[in-house]
Design a protein around this motif. Structure first.
Motif, PDB file in Angstrom:
ATOM      1  N   HIS A 124       0.846  -1.190   0.000  1.00 47.59           N
ATOM      2  CA  HIS A 124       0.000   0.000   0.000  1.00 47.59           C
ATOM      3  C   HIS A 124       0.882   1.241   0.000  1.00 47.59           C
ATOM      4  CE1 HIS A 124      -2.639  -3.158   1.553  1.00 47.59           C
ATOM      5  NE2 HIS A 124      -3.660  -2.407   1.212  1.00 47.59           N
ATOM      6  N   ILE A 125       0.376   2.293  -0.624  1.00 50.53           N
ATOM      7  CA  ILE A 125       1.189   3.506  -0.749  1.00 50.53           C
ATOM      8  C   ILE A 125       0.320   4.747  -0.598  1.00 50.53           C
ATOM      9  CG2 ILE A 125       0.997   3.618  -3.288  1.00 50.53           C
ATOM     10  CD1 ILE A 125       4.025   4.395  -3.236  1.00 50.53           C
ATOM     11  N   ASN A 126       0.814   5.707   0.199  1.00 51.82           N
ATOM     12  CA  ASN A 126       0.188   7.016   0.362  1.00 51.82           C
ATOM     13  C   ASN A 126       1.150   8.072  -0.158  1.00 51.82           C
ATOM     14  OD1 ASN A 126      -1.334   5.303   2.155  1.00 51.82           O
ATOM     15  ND2 ASN A 126      -2.099   7.145   3.165  1.00 51.82           N
ATOM     16  N   VAL A 127       0.618   9.025  -0.888  1.00 51.49           N
ATOM     17  CA  VAL A 127       1.434  10.102  -1.453  1.00 51.49           C
ATOM     18  C   VAL A 127       0.865  11.439  -0.997  1.00 51.49           C
ATOM     19  CG1 VAL A 127       2.396  11.098  -3.551  1.00 51.49           C
ATOM     20  CG2 VAL A 127       1.819   8.670  -3.484  1.00 51.49           C
ATOM     21  N   SER A 128       1.717  12.322  -0.537  1.00 53.47           N
ATOM     22  CA  SER A 128       1.278  13.662  -0.149  1.00 53.47           C
ATOM     23  C   SER A 128       1.142  14.525  -1.401  1.00 53.47           C
ATOM     24  CB  SER A 128       2.285  14.291   0.816  1.00 53.47           C
ATOM     25  OG  SER A 128       2.356  13.554   2.012  1.00 53.47           O
ATOM     26  N   MET A 129      -0.041  15.079  -1.587  1.00 53.56           N
ATOM     27  CA  MET A 129      -0.318  15.913  -2.763  1.00 53.56           C
ATOM     28  C   MET A 129      -1.345  16.952  -2.327  1.00 53.56           C
ATOM     29  SD  MET A 129      -0.041  16.729  -5.987  1.00 53.56           S
ATOM     30  CE  MET A 129       0.772  15.398  -6.867  1.00 53.56           C
ATOM     31  N   ASP A 130      -0.853  18.089  -1.828  1.00 56.29           N
ATOM     32  CA  ASP A 130      -1.737  19.054  -1.195  1.00 56.29           C
ATOM     33  C   ASP A 130      -2.449  19.992  -2.160  1.00 56.29           C
ATOM     34  OD1 ASP A 130      -1.280  18.256   1.536  1.00 56.29           O
ATOM     35  OD2 ASP A 130       0.724  19.095   1.331  1.00 56.29           O
ATOM     36  N   VAL A 168      -4.047  14.944   1.552  1.00 59.62           N
ATOM     37  CA  VAL A 168      -4.202  16.384   1.345  1.00 59.62           C
ATOM     38  C   VAL A 168      -4.410  17.029   2.708  1.00 59.62           C
ATOM     39  CG1 VAL A 168      -5.509  18.203   0.194  1.00 59.62           C
ATOM     40  CG2 VAL A 168      -5.322  15.940  -0.870  1.00 59.62           C
ATOM     41  N   VAL A 169      -3.446  17.794   3.170  1.00 63.82           N
ATOM     42  CA  VAL A 169      -3.621  18.522   4.427  1.00 63.82           C
ATOM     43  C   VAL A 169      -4.471  19.756   4.147  1.00 63.82           C
ATOM     44  CG1 VAL A 169      -2.479  19.766   6.298  1.00 63.82           C
ATOM     45  CG2 VAL A 169      -1.457  17.673   5.376  1.00 63.82           C
ATOM     46  N   LEU A 170      -5.620  19.852   4.808  1.00 64.96           N
ATOM     47  CA  LEU A 170      -6.530  20.971   4.577  1.00 64.96           C
ATOM     48  C   LEU A 170      -5.946  22.261   5.140  1.00 64.96           C
ATOM     49  CD1 LEU A 170     -10.019  19.406   5.401  1.00 64.96           C
ATOM     50  CD2 LEU A 170      -9.243  20.274   3.190  1.00 64.96           C
ATOM     51  N   LEU A 171      -5.876  23.278   4.306  1.00 62.14           N
ATOM     52  CA  LEU A 171      -5.309  24.563   4.708  1.00 62.14           C
ATOM     53  C   LEU A 171      -6.266  25.677   4.265  1.00 62.14           C
ATOM     54  CD1 LEU A 171      -1.687  23.822   3.482  1.00 62.14           C
ATOM     55  CD2 LEU A 171      -2.396  23.967   5.872  1.00 62.14           C
ATOM     56  N   LYS A 172      -6.863  26.333   5.230  1.00 61.96           N
ATOM     57  CA  LYS A 172      -7.813  27.404   4.916  1.00 61.96           C
ATOM     58  C   LYS A 172      -7.118  28.496   4.106  1.00 61.96           C
ATOM     59  CE  LYS A 172      -9.087  30.001   8.335  1.00 61.96           C
ATOM     60  NZ  LYS A 172      -9.770  30.409   9.595  1.00 61.96           N
ATOM     61  N   GLY A 173      -7.740  28.858   2.983  1.00 58.48           N
ATOM     62  CA  GLY A 173      -7.182  29.899   2.124  1.00 58.48           C
ATOM     63  C   GLY A 173      -6.188  29.404   1.100  1.00 58.48           C
ATOM     64  N   LEU A 174      -5.818  28.113   1.185  1.00 56.10           N
ATOM     65  CA  LEU A 174      -4.856  27.565   0.229  1.00 56.10           C
ATOM     66  C   LEU A 174      -5.437  26.415  -0.595  1.00 56.10           C
ATOM     67  CD1 LEU A 174      -1.569  27.573   2.365  1.00 56.10           C
ATOM     68  CD2 LEU A 174      -2.192  29.122   0.504  1.00 56.10           C
ATOM     69  N   ASN A 175      -6.135  25.490   0.064  1.00 59.97           N
ATOM     70  CA  ASN A 175      -6.687  24.356  -0.708  1.00 59.97           C
ATOM     71  C   ASN A 175      -8.007  23.831  -0.176  1.00 59.97           C
ATOM     72  OD1 ASN A 175      -6.092  22.933   1.608  1.00 59.97           O
ATOM     73  ND2 ASN A 175      -4.485  21.676   0.710  1.00 59.97           N
ATOM     74  N   SER A 176      -8.619  24.532   0.770  1.00 62.62           N
ATOM     75  CA  SER A 176      -9.823  24.011   1.416  1.00 62.62           C
ATOM     76  C   SER A 176     -11.094  24.189   0.581  1.00 62.62           C
ATOM     77  CB  SER A 176     -10.019  24.694   2.778  1.00 62.62           C
ATOM     78  OG  SER A 176     -10.111  26.112   2.627  1.00 62.62           O
ATOM     79  N   HIS A 212      -6.123  26.510  10.048  1.00 67.69           N
ATOM     80  CA  HIS A 212      -6.915  25.329  10.406  1.00 67.69           C
ATOM     81  C   HIS A 212      -8.358  25.481   9.944  1.00 67.69           C
ATOM     82  CE1 HIS A 212      -9.567  22.893  13.081  1.00 67.69           C
ATOM     83  NE2 HIS A 212      -8.685  21.973  12.728  1.00 67.69           N
ATOM     84  N   VAL A 213      -8.885  24.407   9.374  1.00 69.84           N
ATOM     85  CA  VAL A 213     -10.286  24.359   8.965  1.00 69.84           C
ATOM     86  C   VAL A 213     -10.791  22.938   9.197  1.00 69.84           C
ATOM     87  CG1 VAL A 213      -9.672  23.868   6.542  1.00 69.84           C
ATOM     88  CG2 VAL A 213     -11.930  24.820   7.096  1.00 69.84           C
ATOM     89  N   SER A 214     -12.006  22.821   9.665  1.00 71.00           N
ATOM     90  CA  SER A 214     -12.585  21.507   9.957  1.00 71.00           C
ATOM     91  C   SER A 214     -12.962  20.789   8.668  1.00 71.00           C
ATOM     92  CB  SER A 214     -13.824  21.678  10.836  1.00 71.00           C
ATOM     93  OG  SER A 214     -14.519  20.448  10.957  1.00 71.00           O
ATOM     94  N   GLY A 215     -12.899  19.457   8.707  1.00 71.91           N
ATOM     95  CA  GLY A 215     -13.323  18.659   7.564  1.00 71.91           C
ATOM     96  C   GLY A 215     -14.816  18.410   7.530  1.00 71.91           C
ATOM     97  N   VAL A 216     -15.553  18.941   8.522  1.00 69.42           N
ATOM     98  CA  VAL A 216     -16.999  18.678   8.602  1.00 69.42           C
ATOM     99  C   VAL A 216     -17.727  19.188   7.366  1.00 69.42           C
ATOM    100  CG1 VAL A 216     -19.109  19.227   9.867  1.00 69.42           C
ATOM    101  CG2 VAL A 216     -17.041  18.599  11.117  1.00 69.42           C
ATOM    102  N   SER A 217     -17.327  20.343   6.855  1.00 66.73           N
ATOM    103  CA  SER A 217     -18.019  20.896   5.682  1.00 66.73           C
ATOM    104  C   SER A 217     -17.865  19.975   4.476  1.00 66.73           C
ATOM    105  CB  SER A 217     -17.486  22.291   5.351  1.00 66.73           C
ATOM    106  OG  SER A 217     -16.095  22.243   5.071  1.00 66.73           O
ATOM    107  N   ILE A 218     -16.679  19.367   4.324  1.00 67.07           N
ATOM    108  CA  ILE A 218     -16.472  18.416   3.231  1.00 67.07           C
ATOM    109  C   ILE A 218     -17.344  17.186   3.440  1.00 67.07           C
ATOM    110  CG2 ILE A 218     -14.801  16.830   2.179  1.00 67.07           C
ATOM    111  CD1 ILE A 218     -12.690  18.928   2.541  1.00 67.07           C
ATOM    112  N   ARG A 219     -17.394  16.687   4.662  1.00 62.51           N
ATOM    113  CA  ARG A 219     -18.234  15.521   4.939  1.00 62.51           C
ATOM    114  C   ARG A 219     -19.704  15.810   4.639  1.00 62.51           C
ATOM    115  NH1 ARG A 219     -17.856  13.255  10.865  1.00 62.51           N
ATOM    116  NH2 ARG A 219     -18.913  15.231  11.315  1.00 62.51           N
TER     117      ARG A 219
END
Length: 334
Positions: A124-130, A168-176, A212-219
Motif C-alpha cells: 500500500h502507498i500514500n502520497v502527499s499531494m496538497d 491532502v492537508v486541509l489549509l484554509k485559504g490555500l486548498n480548502s 486550520h479548517v474543519s473537515g466537517v463541511s467536506i463531509r
C-alpha cells in the motif's frame, strides 16, 4: 538463558483498544519544506545518534508481529531518502504475521523507484499531494516537484498498485475550497483522497490558527451528494472513508479534533531512533533501542512494549491546545 516468550494476547491498553498497526519511522530527514511541517527545511538536531539499522528494524517489527500487529507503515521524514529503503521494505514484508506493508511518501522518487518497492513487498502507498495546481503545490511544499509527483502516482498504477491513497492537508485559504477539482480527478481513477485536518504542533502554533479548517463541511457536502461511509476494518487508519457509485475513487476524512477521535486508535509509533510513542501528540517517547541489539532480547522488548502501553492516555489533548512534545510532524513520522 533468555527468558521464554510468553503467549500474550494482542496488544491492548487500559481502555480496551487493540493495536494492529505500527507506524515505523526510518528517518526524520525530509527534502520538502511544507508549510505545516518543516517550512525552513530539515534542521538536524545536532545529536549524532544514527537512525535504526536494518537489523534493529527487523527486531522491532518481529516483536510487534508476535503481539498481533499485522500492518506496518514506513514513514519519515521522507522514507525513500534511505538508500536501503527497498531492503527495509523486504525485511518487513518477510516478517511472519505482517500482511500489509505501507509507506507514506512525498512522491518525488516514485517514478524511478516504485517498481522496486513493489517487488520488495510494498502493498500500500500514500502520497502527499496538497494541491492539483502546480503553483499552489510549490507554495505549500516549497518544492517545484508537482509534475514529478504526478508522474510517480501514474507509475504506481503501471507497476500494479490497484489503489493509491493521496494525502491532502486541509489549509484554509490555500486548498480548502477545491473539493470539486479533486473529485473530478478521482472520478475515473482508483485514488482514495484523504483530507487531513491541520494539526497543531509545538513549532506551528501561528500557522495552525491561520489555516486550520474543519473537515466537517467536506463531509456534509459528500453526504448531500450521495457518498456513503464504508465500514472500517481493524487494521485501517483513522480515516472516515466514503464511496460513491459514480466514482472509481474514494474520499477519506481524518478529523482529529472531532469528539471521540481517539476511541478507535489502533496504532503505535516507533521513531527513527528507536523510541516508542504511544500517541503522535504525547510524551517524549520510551527508548527501546537498548533491546534491539540481539535476537535474544526479544522477550524483554515485548515486555517493555506491553508495560508502556498500559500508560497510554485515553485521548490526546489537542482540544486544549496541548500538542505534547511533538515539535513537528516529521519528528516521529506524522
Amino acid at each position: 538463558m533468555a527468558q521464554k516468550i510468553q503467549n500474550k494476547f494482542q496488544l491492548q491498553d487500559n481502555f480496551q483498544r487493540k493495536f494492529y498497526y505500527l507506524r515505523l519511522s526510518v528517518t526524520d530527514v525530509c527534502n520538502f519544506k511544507c508549510q505545516y511541517c518543516l517550512p525552513d527545511g530539515y534542521q538536524p538536531s545536532g545529536k549524532s545518534h544514527s537512525f535504526l539499522a536494518l537489523e534493529e528494524i527487523q527486531r522491532v517489527v518481529r516483536a510487534f508481529a508476535h503481539c498481533g500487529t499485522t500492518k506496518v507503515r514506513l514513514t519519515g521524514g521522507e522514507p525513500s531518502l534511505r538508500k536501503d529503503f527497498s531492503d527495509i521494505i523486504h525485511t518487513v514484508a518477510q516478517t511472519k504475521g505482517i500482511v500489509k506493508v505501507a509507506t507514506t511518501t512525498n512522491g518525488y522518487r516514485m517514478k524511478k523507484q516504485v517498481k522496486d518497492w513493489k517487488q520488495a513487498g510494498l502493498t500500500h502507498i500514500n502520497v502527499s499531494m496538497d494541491s492539483l495546481d502546480p503553483r499552489r503545490f510549490y507554495q505549500i511544499t516549497g518544492e517545484n516537484k508537482f509534475f514529478e509527483v504526478m508522474a510517480g502516482i501514474e507509475r504506481a498504477f503501471e507497476v500494479g498498485f490497484e489503489q493509491v491513497k493521496v494525502n491532502v492537508v486541509l489549509l484554509k485559504g490555500l486548498n480548502s475550497d477545491v473539493l470539486p477539482d479533486f473529485l473530478f480527478w478521482i472520478k475515473d481513477r482508483p485514488i482514495q483522497l484523504r483530507f487531513i485536518e491541520l494539526m497543531q504542533t509545538g513549532e506551528m502554533d501561528r500557522l495552525f490558527h491561520q489555516h486550520h479548517v474543519s473537515g466537517v463541511s467536506i463531509r456534509n457536502q459528500l453526504i448531500a451528494d450521495g457518498w456513503l461511509q464504508k465500514k472500517r476494518l481493524p487494521s485501517d487508519g483513522p480515516a472516515q472513508v466514503y464511496s460513491h457509485p459514480d466514482y472509481l475513487g474514494e474520499v477519506g476524512l481524518i478529523m482529529p479534533y472531532e469528539k471521540d477521535f481517539c476511541a478507535s486508535c489502533n496504532r503505535l509509533r516507533i521513531s527513527a531512533k528507536g523510541k516508542l510513542h504511544l500517541c503522535l501528540f504525547g510524551e517524549q517517547g520510551v527508548d527501546l533501542r537498548d533491546l534491539l541489539q540481539q535476537d535474544s532480547q526479544l522477550p524483554f522488548l515485548i515486555d517493555r512494549i506491553h508495560q508502556q502501553l498500559q500508560t497510554k492516555a485515553v485521548s490526546h489533548y489537542l482540544h486544549d491546545g496541548n500538542s505534547g512534545m511533538t515539535p513537528n510532524l516529521a519528528s516521529i513520522g506524522g
